[in-house]
Structures are given as C-alpha cells and as structure tokens.
Design a protein around this motif. Structure first.
Motif, PDB file in Angstrom:
ATOM      1  N   TYR A 184      -4.118  54.564 -10.795  1.00  0.00           N
ATOM      2  CA  TYR A 184      -2.979  54.029 -11.538  1.00  0.00           C
ATOM      3  C   TYR A 184      -3.443  53.502 -12.891  1.00  0.00           C
ATOM      4  CZ  TYR A 184      -0.937  54.041  -6.841  1.00  0.00           C
ATOM      5  OH  TYR A 184      -0.508  54.414  -5.588  1.00  0.00           O
ATOM      6  N   HIS A 185      -2.632  53.782 -13.919  1.00  0.00           N
ATOM      7  CA  HIS A 185      -2.818  53.200 -15.243  1.00  0.00           C
ATOM      8  C   HIS A 185      -1.653  52.257 -15.525  1.00  0.00           C
ATOM      9  CE1 HIS A 185      -5.728  56.213 -17.398  1.00  0.00           C
ATOM     10  NE2 HIS A 185      -6.202  55.767 -16.253  1.00  0.00           N
ATOM     11  N   MET A 186      -1.855  51.386 -16.499  1.00  0.00           N
ATOM     12  CA  MET A 186      -0.759  50.545 -16.980  1.00  0.00           C
ATOM     13  C   MET A 186      -0.269  51.105 -18.309  1.00  0.00           C
ATOM     14  SD  MET A 186      -0.108  48.182 -14.789  1.00  0.00           S
ATOM     15  CE  MET A 186       0.983  47.193 -15.808  1.00  0.00           C
ATOM     16  N   GLU A 187       1.021  51.360 -18.377  1.00  0.00           N
ATOM     17  CA  GLU A 187       1.659  51.755 -19.638  1.00  0.00           C
ATOM     18  C   GLU A 187       2.665  50.673 -19.995  1.00  0.00           C
ATOM     19  OE1 GLU A 187       3.296  55.652 -19.418  1.00  0.00           O
ATOM     20  OE2 GLU A 187       1.338  56.625 -19.112  1.00  0.00           O
ATOM     21  N   GLY A 188       2.251  49.807 -20.899  1.00  0.00           N
ATOM     22  CA  GLY A 188       3.064  48.630 -21.195  1.00  0.00           C
ATOM     23  C   GLY A 188       3.067  47.709 -19.993  1.00  0.00           C
ATOM     24  N   ASN A 189       4.257  47.426 -19.461  1.00  0.00           N
ATOM     25  CA  ASN A 189       4.374  46.559 -18.285  1.00  0.00           C
ATOM     26  C   ASN A 189       4.613  47.358 -17.006  1.00  0.00           C
ATOM     27  OD1 ASN A 189       4.116  44.301 -19.937  1.00  0.00           O
ATOM     28  ND2 ASN A 189       6.322  44.194 -20.322  1.00  0.00           N
ATOM     29  N   LYS A 190       4.454  48.667 -17.078  1.00  0.00           N
ATOM     30  CA  LYS A 190       4.731  49.499 -15.921  1.00  0.00           C
ATOM     31  C   LYS A 190       3.452  50.167 -15.417  1.00  0.00           C
ATOM     32  CE  LYS A 190       9.575  50.545 -16.961  1.00  0.00           C
ATOM     33  NZ  LYS A 190      10.580  51.615 -17.187  1.00  0.00           N
ATOM     34  N   ARG A 191       3.401  50.314 -14.100  1.00  0.00           N
ATOM     35  CA  ARG A 191       2.270  51.006 -13.486  1.00  0.00           C
ATOM     36  C   ARG A 191       2.667  52.463 -13.239  1.00  0.00           C
ATOM     37  NH1 ARG A 191      -0.522  50.403  -7.557  1.00  0.00           N
ATOM     38  NH2 ARG A 191       1.521  51.142  -6.907  1.00  0.00           N
ATOM     39  N   VAL A 192       1.822  53.376 -13.650  1.00  0.00           N
ATOM     40  CA  VAL A 192       2.107  54.801 -13.443  1.00  0.00           C
ATOM     41  C   VAL A 192       0.928  55.446 -12.735  1.00  0.00           C
ATOM     42  CG1 VAL A 192       3.647  55.013 -15.434  1.00  0.00           C
ATOM     43  CG2 VAL A 192       1.199  55.393 -15.738  1.00  0.00           C
ATOM     44  N   GLU A 193       1.247  56.383 -11.837  1.00  0.00           N
ATOM     45  CA  GLU A 193       0.193  57.091 -11.109  1.00  0.00           C
ATOM     46  C   GLU A 193      -0.387  58.195 -11.987  1.00  0.00           C
ATOM     47  OE1 GLU A 193      -0.505  59.681  -7.023  1.00  0.00           O
ATOM     48  OE2 GLU A 193       1.355  58.499  -7.268  1.00  0.00           O
ATOM     49  N   VAL A 194      -1.706  58.316 -11.976  1.00  0.00           N
ATOM     50  CA  VAL A 194      -2.409  59.337 -12.751  1.00  0.00           C
ATOM     51  C   VAL A 194      -3.433  60.011 -11.843  1.00  0.00           C
ATOM     52  CG1 VAL A 194      -2.114  58.109 -14.942  1.00  0.00           C
ATOM     53  CG2 VAL A 194      -4.168  57.690 -13.544  1.00  0.00           C
ATOM     54  N   PRO A 195      -3.921  61.183 -12.218  1.00  0.00           N
ATOM     55  CA  PRO A 195      -4.980  61.820 -11.412  1.00  0.00           C
ATOM     56  C   PRO A 195      -6.269  60.983 -11.448  1.00  0.00           C
ATOM     57  CG  PRO A 195      -3.963  63.391 -12.917  1.00  0.00           C
ATOM     58  CD  PRO A 195      -3.472  62.042 -13.322  1.00  0.00           C
ATOM     59  N   ARG A 248     -12.374  39.414  10.867  1.00  0.00           N
ATOM     60  CA  ARG A 248     -13.374  38.981   9.890  1.00  0.00           C
ATOM     61  C   ARG A 248     -14.641  39.849   9.908  1.00  0.00           C
ATOM     62  NH1 ARG A 248     -13.523  34.402   6.996  1.00  0.00           N
ATOM     63  NH2 ARG A 248     -15.783  34.350   7.209  1.00  0.00           N
ATOM     64  N   VAL A 249     -14.525  41.098  10.372  1.00  0.00           N
ATOM     65  CA  VAL A 249     -15.672  42.005  10.310  1.00  0.00           C
ATOM     66  C   VAL A 249     -15.586  42.894   9.072  1.00  0.00           C
ATOM     67  CG1 VAL A 249     -16.069  42.013  12.786  1.00  0.00           C
ATOM     68  CG2 VAL A 249     -14.530  43.717  11.794  1.00  0.00           C
ATOM     69  N   ILE A 250     -14.441  42.873   8.396  1.00  0.00           N
ATOM     70  CA  ILE A 250     -14.270  43.586   7.132  1.00  0.00           C
ATOM     71  C   ILE A 250     -13.687  42.608   6.116  1.00  0.00           C
ATOM     72  CG2 ILE A 250     -13.036  45.428   5.912  1.00  0.00           C
ATOM     73  CD1 ILE A 250     -13.057  47.019   8.512  1.00  0.00           C
ATOM     74  N   ILE A 251     -14.349  42.507   4.965  1.00  0.00           N
ATOM     75  CA  ILE A 251     -13.889  41.629   3.887  1.00  0.00           C
ATOM     76  C   ILE A 251     -13.511  42.515   2.705  1.00  0.00           C
ATOM     77  CG2 ILE A 251     -14.408  39.605   2.480  1.00  0.00           C
ATOM     78  CD1 ILE A 251     -14.668  39.107   5.496  1.00  0.00           C
ATOM     79  N   PRO A 252     -12.221  42.787   2.495  1.00  0.00           N
ATOM     80  CA  PRO A 252     -11.821  43.689   1.411  1.00  0.00           C
ATOM     81  C   PRO A 252     -12.014  43.063   0.036  1.00  0.00           C
ATOM     82  CG  PRO A 252      -9.888  42.764   2.475  1.00  0.00           C
ATOM     83  CD  PRO A 252     -11.071  42.289   3.263  1.00  0.00           C
ATOM     84  N   VAL A 253     -12.304  43.915  -0.948  1.00  0.00           N
ATOM     85  CA  VAL A 253     -12.481  43.462  -2.321  1.00  0.00           C
ATOM     86  C   VAL A 253     -11.492  44.203  -3.218  1.00  0.00           C
ATOM     87  CG1 VAL A 253     -14.088  43.191  -4.251  1.00  0.00           C
ATOM     88  CG2 VAL A 253     -14.937  43.049  -1.906  1.00  0.00           C
ATOM     89  N   PHE A 254     -10.733  43.439  -3.977  1.00  0.00           N
ATOM     90  CA  PHE A 254      -9.809  43.991  -4.963  1.00  0.00           C
ATOM     91  C   PHE A 254     -10.308  43.601  -6.355  1.00  0.00           C
ATOM     92  CE2 PHE A 254      -7.611  43.155  -1.017  1.00  0.00           C
ATOM     93  CZ  PHE A 254      -6.896  44.330  -0.795  1.00  0.00           C
ATOM     94  N   CYS A 255      -9.669  44.145  -7.369  1.00  0.00           N
ATOM     95  CA  CYS A 255     -10.090  43.803  -8.719  1.00  0.00           C
ATOM     96  C   CYS A 255      -8.933  44.023  -9.681  1.00  0.00           C
ATOM     97  CB  CYS A 255     -11.311  44.623  -9.150  1.00  0.00           C
ATOM     98  SG  CYS A 255     -10.955  46.392  -9.328  1.00  0.00           S
ATOM     99  N   GLY A 256      -9.094  43.510 -10.881  1.00  0.00           N
ATOM    100  CA  GLY A 256      -8.060  43.712 -11.887  1.00  0.00           C
ATOM    101  C   GLY A 256      -8.170  42.704 -13.003  1.00  0.00           C
ATOM    102  N   THR A 257      -7.155  42.705 -13.842  1.00  0.00           N
ATOM    103  CA  THR A 257      -7.075  41.736 -14.929  1.00  0.00           C
ATOM    104  C   THR A 257      -5.643  41.239 -15.023  1.00  0.00           C
ATOM    105  OG1 THR A 257      -7.300  41.433 -17.314  1.00  0.00           O
ATOM    106  CG2 THR A 257      -6.861  43.665 -16.558  1.00  0.00           C
ATOM    107  N   ALA A 258      -5.470  39.943 -14.885  1.00  0.00           N
ATOM    108  CA  ALA A 258      -4.131  39.367 -14.818  1.00  0.00           C
ATOM    109  C   ALA A 258      -3.367  39.533 -16.124  1.00  0.00           C
ATOM    110  CB  ALA A 258      -4.231  37.880 -14.453  1.00  0.00           C
ATOM    111  N   ALA A 259      -4.063  39.475 -17.244  1.00  0.00           N
ATOM    112  CA  ALA A 259      -3.392  39.494 -18.545  1.00  0.00           C
ATOM    113  C   ALA A 259      -2.608  40.782 -18.773  1.00  0.00           C
ATOM    114  CB  ALA A 259      -4.424  39.301 -19.658  1.00  0.00           C
ATOM    115  N   THR A 260      -3.135  41.913 -18.307  1.00  0.00           N
ATOM    116  CA  THR A 260      -2.462  43.199 -18.511  1.00  0.00           C
ATOM    117  C   THR A 260      -1.779  43.712 -17.255  1.00  0.00           C
ATOM    118  OG1 THR A 260      -4.502  44.399 -17.981  1.00  0.00           O
ATOM    119  CG2 THR A 260      -4.119  43.835 -20.297  1.00  0.00           C
ATOM    120  N   GLY A 261      -2.006  43.064 -16.116  1.00  0.00           N
ATOM    121  CA  GLY A 261      -1.392  43.499 -14.861  1.00  0.00           C
ATOM    122  C   GLY A 261      -2.152  44.594 -14.156  1.00  0.00           C
ATOM    123  N   ILE A 262      -3.283  45.032 -14.706  1.00  0.00           N
ATOM    124  CA  ILE A 262      -4.081  46.072 -14.050  1.00  0.00           C
ATOM    125  C   ILE A 262      -4.588  45.541 -12.702  1.00  0.00           C
ATOM    126  CG2 ILE A 262      -6.245  47.377 -14.163  1.00  0.00           C
ATOM    127  CD1 ILE A 262      -5.867  47.538 -17.190  1.00  0.00           C
TER     128      ILE A 262
END
Length: 686
Positions: A184-195, A248-262
């Motif tokens: 997914y990419h961010m285009e402005g304030n919207k999330r769009v699916e990309v390859p 608690r045998v799997i600890i998922p990790v997410f990531c992003g940046t709040a300022a742009t919504g990514i």
C-alpha cells in the motif's frame, strides 16, 4: 457510535517511552478512520488525547486518554498512556482494563528503558503484546536496526507483520502486509493498493515463511501440514497468528509514520485480526463474601464494572469504567462493595479524549464513563446488589519522593488541602499528610515532575498557589549520663506569690520515651503537686536543649524539694520542674539522634557498583543482597536526611531502571559533624 458485541471489541494499552510517538499514532488512527476531520499535532497543542492544559503546556502526556476507533467491524479502544515514569500509575490503571498492549518504539533509537518497562509490565500481567516501530520516515531512522534490537532484546518470536517500502534515498512511501502479501502507498490522505516492488518480493515471501513456521509450532496438526509443504491460506495464517499472540509465543511487529498515515491502517487491521477481545482475556478473580470466584466476560452475566480512572475538577467527577460482565444501563442502581453503599447510574458516556457523547448503555467488554458518582473511587467495583463482588484493585506503586508543601500567601492552607483532596480522586499515586511532629504539610509522589504537575493543577484549577521545599527531618535528643539538679521558682508581687522547689535526677531510659518516678520521704513536696512536676518535665521535653527537637529516652526522678503553705500551687511546681530540666539536661551529655530508614533497592546487575557507592556516600550500611529475576535487591539502612532526593538520583544512575521502597526503622546517635550542622541550622532559624 454503533453498539458492538464483546467479540468485536479490542481494548489496547498504548505504551512506551516518553516522546516515542504514542499520542501521534493514536491521532493518526483517529484521522485515518475519519473519527476526526483534522490531524492534530503535539507541537500545536491540538491532539485528541493530550487535552489537559498541563499536557498542552508541557507537550507530553500526563494522564491516560481513551480514544475509541471504529474499523473493520470492530471497536478499538486505544488507551494512550504517559511515557514518563513519574506517571506510571496511569499506565498501571490502563493496563488493568486492557487485554493487550501496543509498545511504540522509534525507528531512530530503537528500544529504550520505557520499552523494557512496558514489556515487563505486560509479561508480569501475562497479556499479549505487539510492537510498532514509529517515525520510520525521519532522518537517520533505521527500521532494520530497530527490528534487530527488538529481536535481540525480546527474542526471536518478535515477528514483522508489516514491513516498510523505501524508494530513492530511503524515502518511506508505503508498507507491505506480509500475511496477505499486499502493498500500500499513501496518496494524499488515502491508502491505495499497489503491486509489491520487485526487489521486495523475496523478502516478503521470506517473512511470510517465518510467520508460517511460528504458527506451525502451535499444534501437531499444523506442524505436519507445514513439513508436508502445504501452504497455509491467509485465513489460516491469521487465525494461527491470533492464537500465537494470545499465548504470547508470537509478538507481531508493525511499522509506519503517524504524520503521513503510512502503516496506520495496516496496524488497525492487525489489531482487529490478532489482538484478543475482552472475552478472550484473563478471567477476573474476585472476592464474593469470603470466597474467591471467577467472573467470565459474559454479555448475559450479572452486570459488573470496574472503575479504573477518575477525573475531577471544580464542577464534579467523571468515573471511567470497563464493563466486566453484563451491561451497564442508565438508571441502574449498582453496589459499591468497598463502601457498602449503592450508586445510581445517571448519564453514561462514550469518551474520546475530552469529548463525551451520551449513550443509553455500555456493553460487556466496552469502556465508558459515568458522572457524579457519590463515593466511588479509582479501583472500586460496581455490581448488582444480588451479587456483590470486589475485583482486584489497580496495583499502584507507593510514593517515593516527598516534599513539604506550603502556600505562597498567608492563609492558603485550606485551599491547598481542599484542592489536593479533589486531585487525589483522579491520582491515587500521591499522598498528602501533615507531620504531627514538624507540623509540615508533606506531599509525596513518584518524582519531581509529578509533584510539579500537582502544584500547577492546584493553581490552575483551584487557585491555590503553592511552593515546595525540602521536608524537615524529625530529629530527636537524648541524654547519655545521669545528673542531679534542683529547680526553684519563686515570685513575689504583693498578695499571694508563687513558690515551687524541686530536687531531681535525670538519667537515660532505654525501655521507652519517658518515665517519671518520685522517691520522696515525708512531705517535702505534697503528693498533689507530683503530677504538676511530671507535666512540667513532659512540656520541657517537647523542646530539647541542643536544637529544640523532642527529648526521648528520659527518666525523671523527684527526690526532694520544699513548698510554701500559701504561695505554692501546681503552676509553681510545673515551672520549677522546667527550670530543673533546663539546668540539668545540658550537663547530662545530650546528643542528637537521627532517624534511620531501611531500604530495598531493585536494580539490574550492571548498576550494582554505582548504586552501592552512592549508598555509602549517603552514610548508608549495606545489610545484604538478594538476586531477583531481572537483577539484584540491595538491602540497606540509610539516614532519613540522606534520602530525600534518592528517587531522582536512582532514576538518573540507572536510566530509570531502578526502584526502591523505604520505611522508618529506628533512631541512632548522629555523628558529631551532623550534630554540629543540625545545631547550627536550628540556631539560624531562631
């Protein structure tokens, strides 16, 4: 906001070090789900969760804020907690009502002390955990290094679910969900699916294979399918990850940046998919009469709610609660078991930051608020009278930093006391007492920032301007040798005069603070005047001869004296006893005694040398050491005068990893240098 069933609710405690991006992340979630129409910024003081004037002024969170978010058919209650350790009571109360925790870690610096503390709290509570690597678009941010540090610190079961997409000079443009293999990419304030970028396909497949391997270890059936080379479907992998996270045998990790919504929407999807609902959380154990019983999170059960937070101002109180069983509706009458009294439930609210929306009911597993409860405080349980129960209260830490508090202007004591009483409703981690010996008002909290915030709230909310100062140490005085002395009070001013004459012995008394005896033969001092002599000595003992501190360990013996048939009275003999005290005590080798506290200091092994050296500098004695699960327990005895700032020093020495508890133990003779200092200080204040 719609009504959600218990399996569609997620209560998540957002944790981490101060400044790591917790509030900004929640702000991004609200904006991306259109719960707000603008993106607030901490620098501008317009975020949803940091709404208190003190938070806006200081630009960091002070209290827990609730932010409900609707996404993917779920209601996610994000509880944004402070990152500074002075306000860890807010973290404890929020975690008490959440089924899982999200630890925010910055991409630039990786895990810190706050990360370690949050992890330990979740581990001790046995609650599922996830990481979110924030600010991955900042300069010098390194996602891969931060992930490696997390895996090194907390184990290989720390697994990336979402990974970032970089373009050009490490510019973050989107994220890839490795479970469903979508980018997914961010285009402005919207999330769009990309390859998925060509150069990332192998990495995404590798991460998904690692997730499949972790899921396969959950059961023999999955393990057999995995070794047979069978591919897990997206639904099977999501279900397996949900089970692994719960255990608690799997600890998922997410990531992003709040300022742009990514990465924000990917995180919300992850919370819905992998985090447990209230009915999957730990079953509440409570007191019911003299027995311990379990209360399941059952929508059809007897209504029961736990109050985890209170806000108070000049207009009244708001009580935040989680519905543990059943549902809470307007006009219900519930029992507060601790107070043994009933509470009428009036207006119910759904809370988002400082905004409240009235609702007819709060359903099972959800979080809401009620106004104007009469006696209910933080940690109380509200239940039906047919089944009165008491849930386990919030395990708040004891205050460890004390300062004397006084008004800036004369006559402001009542305002301060009234304001602190109101603030104590919303903050159980501080205490306010009046020392019976020094007559000082003493404010105790979790650190200097904590007490400074309390004083600021006193001024802004209640108009009480207060100043903090170092509290007076309650020294004592005693004598070390025996002395014989006489005191005579004689006053003649026409008519009846005053006459009292006593001969006394003063000697050390080790079995208590004071003992009075009389060994008079005959009637040299009539028996009806003996209580007056006793009273005179007691009053004189309130102010010792060295520095004015109370005298202890004294035996006073009345041996002889004389009286006058007309001029003698009780006042005369009381004055004579005081004169004997003032004449004799300086000759009895008096000494100042200082209070000694026993301390237990908990630190990681690496800080042992620094902490022991500091205790020795404070004239402390190391009494022993015991190994703990994550370091050492140091047992020591330290003079009270030397530990007034210890909470701040220990935090500085151990980078916030150390903690301690202390209590008064006994009095000991102060060293000569300390006595000279105390006597000189007393002389200056006279």
């Amino acid at each position: 906001m719609s009504v959600y069933s218990v399996d569609k609710i997620r209560n998540v405690c957002v944790m981490g070090h101060g400044g790591d991006g917790k509030t900004s992340l929640v702000e991004s979630m609200l904006y991306m789900t259109k719960a707000t129409d603008r993106m607030g910024k901490i620098a501008d003081g317009n975020t949803v969760c940091d709404y208190d004037p003190e938070e806006i002024r200081r630009k960091f969170s002070i209290s827990t804020a609730v932010a409900p978010i609707e996404y993917g058919g779920c209601k996610i209650n994000m509880l944004d907690t402070p990152g500074f350790f002075d306000f860890e009571g807010e973290v404890q109360s929020a975690l008490r009502v959440c089924e899982s925790g999200l630890i925010v870690v910055p991409g630039k610096s990786g895990p810190s002390v706050g990360t370690e503390k949050a992890w330990k709290r979740l581990a001790d509570a046995g609650k599922p955990c996830a990481f979110y690597i924030s600010k991955i678009d900042e300069e010098n941010s390194d996602y891969d290094a931060s992930l490696h540090k997390l895996q090194k610190a907390f184990g290989v079961n720390v697994c990336p679910i979402v990974i970032p997409i970089f373009e050009g000079n490490r510019e973050t443009v989107g994220v890839v969900d490795c479970v469903i293999r979508k980018a997914y990419h961010m285009e402005g304030n919207k999330r769009v699916e990309v390859p998925i970028p060509e150069n990332m396909i192998a990495k995404v497949d590798q991460q998904r294979a690692a997730l499949c391997e972790n899921v396969a270890e959950l059961s023999e059936d999955l393990m057999e399918r995995y070794f047979a080379g069978e591919e897990f479907s997206d639904e099977e992998l999501i279900a397996g990850l949900r089970q692994g996270v719960l255990e608690r045998v799997i600890i998922p990790v997410f990531c992003g940046t709040a300022a742009t919504g990514i990465g924000t929407i990917a995180l919300l999807k992850g919370i819905c998919d992998y985090m447990p609902s209230p009915d999957q959380g730990e079953i509440e154990v409570c007191e019911e009469g003299d027995e311990l019983v379990e209360i399941a999170c059952n929508p059809n059960g007897t209504p029961c709610a736990f109050v985890f937070k209170t806000t108070a101002d000049q207009y009244g109180r708001f009580s935040y609660f989680k519905v543990v069983a059943g549902s809470v509706k307007q006009d219900m009458t519930l029992l507060n078991h601790r107070m043994d009294g009933t509470e009428k439930i009036g207006h119910l609210y759904s809370i988002c930051g400082k905004k409240s929306v009235e609702v007819p009911e709060i359903t099972c597993g959800d979080i809401g608020a009620v106004s104007k409860l009469a006696t209910t405080k933080t940690g109380d349980t509200l239940s039906m009278t047919v089944r009165p129960v008491n849930l386990t209260p919030v395990p708040f830490a004891q205050p460890c930093y004390a300062q004397a508090i006084s008004p800036k202007t004369k006559g402001g004591e009542e305002k301060i006391a009234a304001g602190l009483a109101r603030l104590a409703d919303e903050d159980p981690t501080f205490s306010f007492t009046i020392d019976p010996e020094t007559h000082q008002s003493v404010l105790s909290g979790m650190g200097d920032i904590h007490l400074d915030v309390i004083c600021s709230k006193l001024k802004s909310r209640f108009g009480a301007d207060a100043v903090l100062s170092k509290p007076i140490v309650p020294y004592r005085e005693k004598i070390r040798t025996k002395v014989a002395v006489e005191g005579k009070h004689k006053k003649q001013s026409g008519g009846h005069g005053q006459y009292g004459h006593v001969k006394m012995e003063f000697e050390p008394y080790t079995e208590g603070d004071y003992l009075f005896e009389e060994r008079i033969f005959g009637g040299s001092v009539p028996k009806n005047f003996h209580p007056a002599v006793d009273k005179g000595v007691r009053e004189a003992m309130e102010h010792g001869v060295l520095a004015g501190y109370p005298m202890v360990g004294l035996k006073a013996v009345l041996l002889d004296g004389s009286y006058h048939d007309v001029d003698s009275n009780e006042l005369s003999f009381k004055m004579a006893a005081k004169l004997a005290f003032k004449a004799g005590i300086p000759k009895a080798n008096p000494v100042i005694m200082e209070p000694i506290c026993s301390m237990k200091v908990y630190i990681p092994d690496s800080y042992m040398g620094d902490v022991i050296g500091d205790i020795n500098k404070r004239r402390g004695r190391i009494m022993g050491m015991n190994p703990t699960d994550d370091g050492q327990e140091i047992i020591a005895e330290v003079p009270m005068a030397e530990i007034s700032d210890y909470a701040i020093t220990l935090r500085s020495m151990t980078q916030g990893r150390g903690s301690f508890v202390s209590q008064f133990e006994r009095y000991e003779d102060a060293p000569p240098a300390v006595q000279e200092k105390v006597i000189a200080a007393a002389a200056q204040t006279e």
